[in-house]
Design an enzyme around this catalytic site. Structure first.
Site, mmCIF file in Angstrom:
data_model
loop_
_atom_site.group_PDB
_atom_site.id
_atom_site.type_symbol
_atom_site.label_atom_id
_atom_site.label_comp_id
_atom_site.label_asym_id
_atom_site.label_seq_id
_atom_site.Cartn_x
_atom_site.Cartn_y
_atom_site.Cartn_z
ATOM 1 N N GLY A 187 0.809 -1.294 0.116
ATOM 2 C CA GLY A 187 0.221 0.145 0.001
ATOM 3 C C GLY A 187 0.905 1.176 -0.082
ATOM 4 O O GLY A 187 1.411 1.365 0.916
ATOM 5 N N SER A 188 0.762 2.169 -0.949
ATOM 6 C CA SER A 188 1.619 3.239 -1.191
ATOM 7 C C SER A 188 1.226 4.140 -2.313
ATOM 8 O O SER A 188 -0.035 4.075 -2.544
ATOM 9 C CB SER A 188 2.882 2.710 -1.379
ATOM 10 O OG SER A 188 3.028 1.683 -2.340
ATOM 11 N N ARG A 189 2.220 5.088 -2.721
ATOM 12 C CA ARG A 189 1.859 5.925 -3.682
ATOM 13 C C ARG A 189 2.806 6.200 -4.613
ATOM 14 O O ARG A 189 4.026 6.276 -4.196
ATOM 15 C CB ARG A 189 1.197 7.163 -3.054
ATOM 16 C CG ARG A 189 1.334 8.550 -3.891
ATOM 17 C CD ARG A 189 0.474 9.352 -2.834
ATOM 18 N NE ARG A 189 0.739 10.955 -3.258
ATOM 19 C CZ ARG A 189 0.537 12.067 -2.459
ATOM 20 N NH1 ARG A 189 -0.461 11.583 -1.271
ATOM 21 N NH2 ARG A 189 0.756 13.242 -2.891
#
Length: 224
Positions: A187-189
């Site tokens: 989960g990240s960007r």
């Protein structure tokens, strides 16, 4: 065969030890209680799915700037690239792609070019969908020098659950558009700072496919 390939994707080598750990824990859970064991089976399958690494086919467009990540466009705004990259403090259009724990997390180069700078900076672990994640969270930025001499910046940003940014490249490496350059665990960007003169083609809320979705056109360099 086509049906199998739809559901079963190759797994990136980075995921092997994690799947092995999940599988080992699952065996122990079965010894404790079957219900827990089957829960472990589900989590092991999810772990494998998280590290999936499907083949992607970049569009045959030399002017295309591709999404570096699977996910949703969460923010589009003018922003100054991270200071550790040493670029001028000129605001550029920043496109942020948020990856949930269900997205493929292999990151791909938005454009073809040479990696002229890689800069890692430790930081916090706020929810990656928040605006302050770009400035406060752990991140790894790189500059890609395009054929026309302009720079494109892309930044891997850790999120609330993500605790490990992985880079596969070094300064001086030559990348093709859509080529794998790293991943972030759980989960990240990804932020992309478009070069001056680029034409934006996406809006917040749109779904992105890494290495295939065109987020902008390079356009022509702005005369100084």
């Amino acid at each position: 065969m086509n049906m199998m390939s739809t559901f079963i994707k190759p797994m990136h080598p980075e995921g092997r030890r994690f799947v092995a750990i999940f599988a080992a824990i699952t065996l122990v859970l079965f010894l404790i209680w079957d219900v827990l064991g089957w829960l472990g089976v589900g989590l092991t399958i999810w772990c494998y799915y998280f590290f999936r690494d499907p083949e992607r086919t970049p569009p045959d467009r030399p002017d295309a700037i591709l999404s570096p990540a699977d996910g949703i466009v969460s923010l589009i705004e003018p922003a100054i690239p991270p200071e550790e990259l040493g670029l001028p403090e000129t605001p550029l259009t920043r496109v942020s792609v948020f990856m949930s724990v269900f997205n493929c997390h292999v990151n791909r180069a938005p454009v073809a070019g040479t990696v002229t700078r890689i800069a890692y900076r430790p930081g916090k672990f706020f929810n990656a969908s928040l605006d302050k994640a770009s400035s406060d969270n752990e991140r790894n930025g790189l500059i890609i020098r395009m054929e026309d001499g302009r720079d494109l910046v892309t930044v891997q940003i850790a999120g609330l659950v993500a605790r490990r940014i992985v880079s596969f490249i070094s300064e001086g490496d030559r990348l093709n558009g859509g080529e794998r350059f790293g991943l972030i665990r759980f989960g990240s960007r990804l932020d992309v700072y478009l070069p001056e003169g680029a034409k934006l083609l996406v809006k917040p809320g749109q779904t992105m496919i890494a290495g295939e979705t065109v987020i902008a056109e390079t356009g022509a360099p702005i005369e100084s």
